[in-house]
Each structure stands twice: as structure tokens, then as C-alpha cells.
Design a protein around this motif. Structure first.
Motif, PDB file in Angstrom:
ATOM      1  N   ILE A  62       6.047  17.707   8.293  1.00 19.48           N
ATOM      2  CA  ILE A  62       7.491  17.445   7.831  1.00 19.48           C
ATOM      3  C   ILE A  62       7.062  16.966   6.348  1.00 19.48           C
ATOM      4  CG2 ILE A  62       9.556  16.351   7.456  1.00 19.48           C
ATOM      5  CD1 ILE A  62       9.436  18.183   9.912  1.00 19.48           C
ATOM      6  N   LYS A  63       7.769  17.779   5.150  1.00 17.34           N
ATOM      7  CA  LYS A  63       7.551  17.227   3.669  1.00 17.34           C
ATOM      8  C   LYS A  63       8.546  16.037   3.331  1.00 17.34           C
ATOM      9  CE  LYS A  63       5.049  21.072   3.286  1.00 17.34           C
ATOM     10  NZ  LYS A  63       3.656  21.153   3.665  1.00 17.34           N
ATOM     11  N   MET A  64       7.657  15.293   2.375  1.00 14.24           N
ATOM     12  CA  MET A  64       8.221  14.272   1.877  1.00 14.24           C
ATOM     13  C   MET A  64       8.669  14.670   0.429  1.00 14.24           C
ATOM     14  SD  MET A  64       7.095  10.164   0.928  1.00 14.24           S
ATOM     15  CE  MET A  64       6.684   9.603   2.680  1.00 14.24           C
ATOM     16  N   LEU A  65      10.087  14.555   0.111  1.00 15.67           N
ATOM     17  CA  LEU A  65      10.160  15.183  -1.295  1.00 15.67           C
ATOM     18  C   LEU A  65      11.414  14.079  -1.989  1.00 15.67           C
ATOM     19  CD1 LEU A  65      11.636  18.813  -0.387  1.00 15.67           C
ATOM     20  CD2 LEU A  65       9.295  18.149  -1.031  1.00 15.67           C
ATOM     21  N   TRP A  66      11.501  14.266  -3.040  1.00 18.88           N
ATOM     22  CA  TRP A  66      12.288  13.547  -3.942  1.00 18.88           C
ATOM     23  C   TRP A  66      13.468  14.223  -4.056  1.00 18.88           C
ATOM     24  CZ3 TRP A  66      12.810   8.657  -5.304  1.00 18.88           C
ATOM     25  CH2 TRP A  66      13.573   8.358  -6.506  1.00 18.88           C
ATOM     26  N   GLY A  72       4.967  12.170  -1.571  1.00 18.66           N
ATOM     27  CA  GLY A  72       4.050  11.561  -0.441  1.00 18.66           C
ATOM     28  C   GLY A  72       3.956  12.417   0.498  1.00 18.66           C
ATOM     29  N   VAL A  73       3.600  11.695   1.714  1.00 19.12           N
ATOM     30  CA  VAL A  73       3.462  12.477   3.014  1.00 19.12           C
ATOM     31  C   VAL A  73       3.750  11.579   4.348  1.00 19.12           C
ATOM     32  CG1 VAL A  73       1.251  13.694   2.307  1.00 19.12           C
ATOM     33  CG2 VAL A  73       1.062  11.458   3.472  1.00 19.12           C
ATOM     34  N   TRP A  74       4.465  12.361   4.899  1.00 20.11           N
ATOM     35  CA  TRP A  74       5.140  11.563   6.479  1.00 20.11           C
ATOM     36  C   TRP A  74       3.667  11.634   7.397  1.00 20.11           C
ATOM     37  CZ3 TRP A  74       8.606   8.631   5.718  1.00 20.11           C
ATOM     38  CH2 TRP A  74       9.621   8.664   4.571  1.00 20.11           C
ATOM     39  N   ASP A  75       3.222  10.865   7.733  1.00 16.38           N
ATOM     40  CA  ASP A  75       2.176  10.777   8.859  1.00 16.38           C
ATOM     41  C   ASP A  75       2.648  10.525  10.177  1.00 16.38           C
ATOM     42  OD1 ASP A  75       0.066  10.405   6.753  1.00 16.38           O
ATOM     43  OD2 ASP A  75       0.689   8.406   6.399  1.00 16.38           O
ATOM     44  N   GLU A  76       3.945  10.144  10.500  1.00 13.00           N
ATOM     45  CA  GLU A  76       4.533  10.170  11.770  1.00 13.00           C
ATOM     46  C   GLU A  76       5.913  10.566  11.618  1.00 13.00           C
ATOM     47  OE1 GLU A  76       4.807   6.521  14.118  1.00 13.00           O
ATOM     48  OE2 GLU A  76       2.743   6.272  13.371  1.00 13.00           O
ATOM     49  N   VAL A  77       6.325  11.428  12.375  1.00 10.38           N
ATOM     50  CA  VAL A  77       8.064  11.798  12.433  1.00 10.38           C
ATOM     51  C   VAL A  77       8.022  12.163  13.825  1.00 10.38           C
ATOM     52  CG1 VAL A  77       9.613  13.505  11.855  1.00 10.38           C
ATOM     53  CG2 VAL A  77       7.678  12.937  10.427  1.00 10.38           C
ATOM     54  N   ARG A  78       8.894  11.048  14.531  1.00 12.67           N
ATOM     55  CA  ARG A  78       9.288  11.140  15.879  1.00 12.67           C
ATOM     56  C   ARG A  78      10.793  10.673  16.367  1.00 12.67           C
ATOM     57  NH1 ARG A  78       9.365   6.015  17.603  1.00 12.67           N
ATOM     58  NH2 ARG A  78       8.082   4.338  16.022  1.00 12.67           N
ATOM     59  N   GLU A  79      11.247  11.389  17.553  1.00 12.98           N
ATOM     60  CA  GLU A  79      12.441  11.016  17.866  1.00 12.98           C
ATOM     61  C   GLU A  79      12.354   9.537  18.990  1.00 12.98           C
ATOM     62  OE1 GLU A  79      15.600  14.610  18.602  1.00 12.98           O
ATOM     63  OE2 GLU A  79      14.282  13.898  20.328  1.00 12.98           O
ATOM     64  N   ASP A  80      12.920   8.590  18.825  1.00 11.37           N
ATOM     65  CA  ASP A  80      13.230   7.693  19.868  1.00 11.37           C
ATOM     66  C   ASP A  80      14.721   7.431  20.245  1.00 11.37           C
ATOM     67  OD1 ASP A  80      14.440   6.088  18.169  1.00 11.37           O
ATOM     68  OD2 ASP A  80      12.415   4.864  17.528  1.00 11.37           O
ATOM     69  N   ALA A  81      14.639   6.416  20.946  1.00  9.44           N
ATOM     70  CA  ALA A  81      16.135   6.487  21.732  1.00  9.44           C
ATOM     71  C   ALA A  81      17.286   6.146  20.494  1.00  9.44           C
ATOM     72  CB  ALA A  81      16.102   5.072  22.434  1.00  9.44           C
ATOM     73  N   ARG A  82      16.849   5.677  19.196  1.00 15.80           N
ATOM     74  CA  ARG A  82      17.508   5.435  18.270  1.00 15.80           C
ATOM     75  C   ARG A  82      18.084   6.500  17.426  1.00 15.80           C
ATOM     76  NH1 ARG A  82      16.826   0.706  13.804  1.00 15.80           N
ATOM     77  NH2 ARG A  82      18.996   0.734  12.853  1.00 15.80           N
ATOM     78  N   GLY A  83      16.906   7.438  16.877  1.00 11.41           N
ATOM     79  CA  GLY A  83      17.053   8.222  15.987  1.00 11.41           C
ATOM     80  C   GLY A  83      15.716   8.940  15.820  1.00 11.41           C
ATOM     81  N   LEU A  84      15.560   9.584  14.518  1.00  3.88           N
ATOM     82  CA  LEU A  84      14.730  10.073  13.982  1.00  3.88           C
ATOM     83  C   LEU A  84      13.688   9.209  13.290  1.00  3.88           C
ATOM     84  CD1 LEU A  84      13.132  12.926  13.770  1.00  3.88           C
ATOM     85  CD2 LEU A  84      14.022  13.168  11.548  1.00  3.88           C
ATOM     86  N   ARG A 137       3.449   7.597   3.636  1.00  3.48           N
ATOM     87  CA  ARG A 137       2.850   7.189   2.325  1.00  3.48           C
ATOM     88  C   ARG A 137       3.569   7.654   1.173  1.00  3.48           C
ATOM     89  NH1 ARG A 137      -2.084   9.270   2.602  1.00  3.48           N
ATOM     90  NH2 ARG A 137      -1.698  10.485   4.460  1.00  3.48           N
ATOM     91  N   LEU A 138       4.097   6.866   0.235  1.00  2.00           N
ATOM     92  CA  LEU A 138       4.408   7.496  -1.155  1.00  2.00           C
ATOM     93  C   LEU A 138       2.999   7.408  -1.795  1.00  2.00           C
ATOM     94  CD1 LEU A 138       7.341   5.070  -1.824  1.00  2.00           C
ATOM     95  CD2 LEU A 138       7.426   7.558  -1.506  1.00  2.00           C
ATOM     96  N   LEU A 139       3.039   8.455  -2.699  1.00  2.00           N
ATOM     97  CA  LEU A 139       1.382   8.827  -3.344  1.00  2.00           C
ATOM     98  C   LEU A 139       1.476   8.256  -4.836  1.00  2.00           C
ATOM     99  CD1 LEU A 139       0.606  12.213  -1.791  1.00  2.00           C
ATOM    100  CD2 LEU A 139      -0.065  10.109  -1.036  1.00  2.00           C
ATOM    101  N   THR A 140       1.394   6.914  -4.693  1.00  2.00           N
ATOM    102  CA  THR A 140       1.262   6.360  -6.112  1.00  2.00           C
ATOM    103  C   THR A 140       0.459   6.906  -7.316  1.00  2.00           C
ATOM    104  OG1 THR A 140       0.156   4.362  -5.279  1.00  2.00           O
ATOM    105  CG2 THR A 140       2.595   4.229  -5.250  1.00  2.00           C
ATOM    106  N   ALA A 141      -0.377   7.700  -6.816  1.00  2.00           N
ATOM    107  CA  ALA A 141      -1.237   8.244  -7.752  1.00  2.00           C
ATOM    108  C   ALA A 141      -0.577   9.524  -8.802  1.00  2.00           C
ATOM    109  CB  ALA A 141      -2.446   8.744  -7.255  1.00  2.00           C
ATOM    110  N   ASP A 194       1.010  -1.319  -0.112  1.00  5.86           N
ATOM    111  CA  ASP A 194       0.056   0.105   0.081  1.00  5.86           C
ATOM    112  C   ASP A 194       0.863   1.051  -0.142  1.00  5.86           C
ATOM    113  OD1 ASP A 194       1.064  -0.399   2.497  1.00  5.86           O
ATOM    114  OD2 ASP A 194      -0.859  -0.303   3.341  1.00  5.86           O
ATOM    115  N   ALA A 195       2.169   1.054  -0.054  1.00  7.28           N
ATOM    116  CA  ALA A 195       3.360   2.244  -0.441  1.00  7.28           C
ATOM    117  C   ALA A 195       3.324   2.948   0.931  1.00  7.28           C
ATOM    118  CB  ALA A 195       2.546   3.268  -1.582  1.00  7.28           C
ATOM    119  N   VAL A 196       3.081   2.203   2.029  1.00  6.11           N
ATOM    120  CA  VAL A 196       3.718   2.855   3.383  1.00  6.11           C
ATOM    121  C   VAL A 196       4.836   2.672   3.501  1.00  6.11           C
ATOM    122  CG1 VAL A 196       3.177   2.561   5.816  1.00  6.11           C
ATOM    123  CG2 VAL A 196       1.460   2.594   4.427  1.00  6.11           C
TER     124      VAL A 196
END
Length: 184
Positions: free
Chosen positions: A61-65, A74-86, A91-95, A22-24
Motif C-alpha cells: 500500500i502506498k503512503m501519500l501526502w 514514506g512506506v507502510w511496512d505493516e497494513v493489517r486488519e484487526d478487531a478494531r479496524g485497519l 516510516r516517513l522518509l525524512t530524507a 526515527d519517523a515511524v
């Protein structure tokens, strides 16, 4: 590297990267505590203020090529810091043409990098001369060809959706017809 006043930082997709039918797409755009090929180290917490401000303003945050602001893919639905990184998930917008191409290139293994576009708000130097990035203003996360942080790799690729396969077949047919017309 500078692009319209933004700095960029590259990373290969982590072992956790998945691209579903589903291009996630999901993975790490930045890893804390690891020196990249440019000599920079992102410190844990470097994105916290930026992510809080974006959330307060209901912005994403924008998703760019390849860092091209004229090519959102596409669109970033989740952007978060955790113990490892960002960590990013979107979803890539395949339309769209570029979204479909990006999904196909990632699924084929031709593209395996993420890169952040940011401004440095606060940094110090380590005793080895590396920049320790302490606070960053995050603008975008791009899919890219050449990453600077080689410590992570693509581990899984999803199936190419039927629509993308059809688009690829159609593009090949058009290319064939174009070449045939050029020969006449």
C-alpha cells in the motif's frame, strides 16, 4: 469524494498513534462499524481480500501526502486488519522534502488525519440509507489535513529528528534571504 476513480475515506489518527524520533508512524487508518461524515460504515473484513491479493503479488500500500500520487512521503511496512479496524505502521522518509515536512507537521499537531484511497467492490445500504462497505480494494493510505471520521485523535507525537530541525532552520534561512533579496 473521487480522485482518479478512487474513493477516499478519512479518519483521524487513533489514540494509538505514535510518531517516533526515527519517523515511524503507527495508528488506525479506518475503524470498523463507525459511520463517517459521508454516511459510510466500513464492515470488519472489508480489506481482507485486498490485503491478501497485495501480499500474493508482493505489492505494498502506498503512503501519500493528501492523496497526491506524485507525492509519496514514506512506506507502510505493516497494513493489517484487526478487531478494531485497519492498522498501519510505516516510516516517513525524512530524507525527502515532503517526508521531512510531514513528520514536522504531525509532530507539531498541524496534521492529524489519515485517509484511505480505495475502490468499492461490494456494498449494501443500511435501513438508514448509509453505505455498508463490505469489500474494498485498498490502494493507498495518506496523511491528510481534514479527516471524515472524527472519533479518533492524535494521542502522542514523537520528537522531531535533528535532521528535520536542521532542514527547518535551513528553510527559514533561505526564506529570510529570499525576502531580503526581494526588498532590494
Amino acid at each position: 469524494m473521487q480522485d482518479h476513480g478512487l474513493e477516499t475515506k478519512f479518519a483521524r489518527f487513533g489514540d494509538d498513534l505514535t510518531v517516533g524520533a526515527d519517523a515511524v508512524i503507527e495508528g488506525y487508518a479506518s475503524l470498523f462499524g463507525q459511520g463517517d461524515q459521508g454516511g459510510d460504515i466500513v464492515q470488519k473484513g472489508a480489506y481482507a481480500g485486498s490485503l491478501a491479493r497485495l501480499s500474493a503479488d508482493a505489492r505494498r500500500i502506498k503512503m501519500l501526502w493528501q492523496h497526491d500520487p506524485s507525492q509519496p512521503i514514506g512506506v507502510w511496512d505493516e497494513v493489517r486488519e484487526d478487531a478494531r479496524g485497519l492498522h498501519v505502521k510505516g516510516r516517513l522518509l525524512t530524507a525527502t522534502r515532503m517526508g521531512a515536512e510531514a513528520a514536522a507537521l504531525v509532530a507539531a499537531g498541524a496534521i492529524d488525519g489519515l485517509s484511505i484511497g480505495y475502490r468499492t467492490l461490494r456494498a449494501t445500504k443500511t435501513d438508514k440509507g448509509q453505505r455498508l462497505l463490505q469489500e474494498l480494494e485498498l490502494w493507498e493510505v495518506s496523511l491528510v489535513t481534514f479527516p471524515m471520521l472524527p472519533s479518533a485523535r492524535v494521542a502522542a507525537k514523537g520528537e522531531v529528528p535533528e535532521a528535520e530541525t536542521a532542514l527547518r532552520d535551513l528553510a527559514a534561512a533561505f526564506d529570510g534571504a529570499r525576502l531580503e533579496l526581494a526588498r532590494r
